[in-house]
Design an enzyme around this catalytic site. Sequence first.
Site, PDB file in Angstrom:
ATOM      1  CG  ASP A  22      -2.266   0.653   0.902  1.00 26.54           C
ATOM      2  OD1 ASP A  22      -2.363   1.862   1.158  1.00 26.54           O
ATOM      3  OD2 ASP A  22      -3.181  -0.009   0.397  1.00 26.54           O
ATOM      4  CG  HIS A  26      -5.219   3.774   1.292  1.00 26.45           C
ATOM      5  ND1 HIS A  26      -4.902   2.527   0.798  1.00 26.45           N
ATOM      6  CD2 HIS A  26      -6.522   3.962   0.977  1.00 26.45           C
ATOM      7  CE1 HIS A  26      -5.969   1.989   0.219  1.00 26.45           C
ATOM      8  NE2 HIS A  26      -6.976   2.843   0.314  1.00 26.45           N
ATOM      9  CB  SER A  49      -9.353   0.532   0.126  1.00 28.55           C
ATOM     10  OG  SER A  49      -8.834   0.885  -1.117  1.00 28.55           O
TER      11      SER A  49
END
Length: 478
Positions: A169, A206, A414
């Site tokens: 990520d 994220h 996600s």
Amino acid sequence: MAPQRFREQFGHIQRSMPDVPLAMGPDDSAEFLYEKGVVLVRDGEDAALVEDAVRTYFTETPDLDPEPVRRVSPRANRTGVTRIQVGDPGQGGAEGDPMVGHALRAVRERAGRARRRLVSRNHVIHIAPVNACPGDEPVPAPRADGTNPAPAPGVAHDPDTAVGVLVIDTGLLHDYQSWPQLAHVDGDMAVQETDADGMLKQYVGHGTFIAGVVSAVAPNTNVTVLGTLSDVGAMLESDFGAALFDSVDRHGWPDIISLSAGTTNGGLDGLLGMDAFMAELRQQRTLLVAAAGNNGSSTPFWPAAYASQSAFADSVLSVGALRGDGAYGACFTNHGPWVRVFAPGERLTSSLTGFTTPVPYVYQHSTYDTCRYGFGYACTCQEPSHSGVLSDDGAAAKPDQVMFEGLAHWSGTSFATPVVAGMVADLMVSGGQRDPRAAAQQLLSQVSEFAEVRGADVPALKPSTWSPVPVQAPAASV
């Protein structure tokens, strides 16, 4: 008409990849991004065949120039693919690249039908997009309320028995370990957390958020977060396969890979740039848990869609997102028979950043007056309402700014993906199961709940510590 947010995000990604001219395609539907002036092929005989077919076609077709046609990547590399230049990438705008289209047509006409795809665009892999971004942007959440899913009670972290989870990520924020759930997480640090004005950069939290979800659902995990997608969450397909190999070379093949990125490609046979990695994955015991994407579409999204191929049925698990109450699919989630399971993915709460120092963030996208997918509940398309930097709606108002002090609400496949990765890991620990693929099949076989997604009943996985979020009608427009 191409989705508004896709066009907004296109410019943002292009500015962050200034050395890679990009186009959106395949037409005005704007399903994906790809490199201009270049096609991607397997090295060896395929590359020679494609190069010859394109040059011959361009030579015989008026107004096409065969001069630029040549290989522009090393002929030997780990991924087994190479790039062939077919035109001047500096020509034309963002609305598709005709030279790439001509090259694909040349191969179809001159190479005949093949058992496998010989050539493709060089797609941009990016964080499980809703038109090149997650389901929404993060919203500050009260630290006192804790995370949702909450940490599993009575489960301690034991590094000797913990399940290994590799999160590919955006890397970790500098103060991530100030949140207790992340004390045993490690990996790459984010390259740059804030911009020149001290504002938190888009997507920078994220990977940290995903690590928090995994650690909440399955505390007995050794989570490693890599910064593979730190550049605006985007990378060319030709580089992505090599980056995946680098990830497992550095850290070994883990029990589970949690991947919240991908792309559509207009095809049903996967990504050329991932061919070699996927072949290697089949020979390992690792389970790839991959996000289905957030385009509100049934179009296959790769690599999640590998789960529908018999060769990868046991090694890839594709995950869609449920809305806050868990009864239906989130408005943005991709769907279709290639999505194996759905999990909570709307307004989850996890750690983001700023546990030691509050950090400001300016919204990049504006919300909408109504759901852009036509749903009638108060979805993340419209609530909470804010104005963004990238949206050009003629409004004079300044973009909205918020302050993050630890936790955030965030939506997207996600985040449904690490929920499922965590549930597989938790079953491995509680059941003494050391095979992640067998654990995934066991988890799917025990599904007792179903949700409705676009009229279909689909298997739904919900961790015991997840609390449904009441779904309301949208607020009246002022």
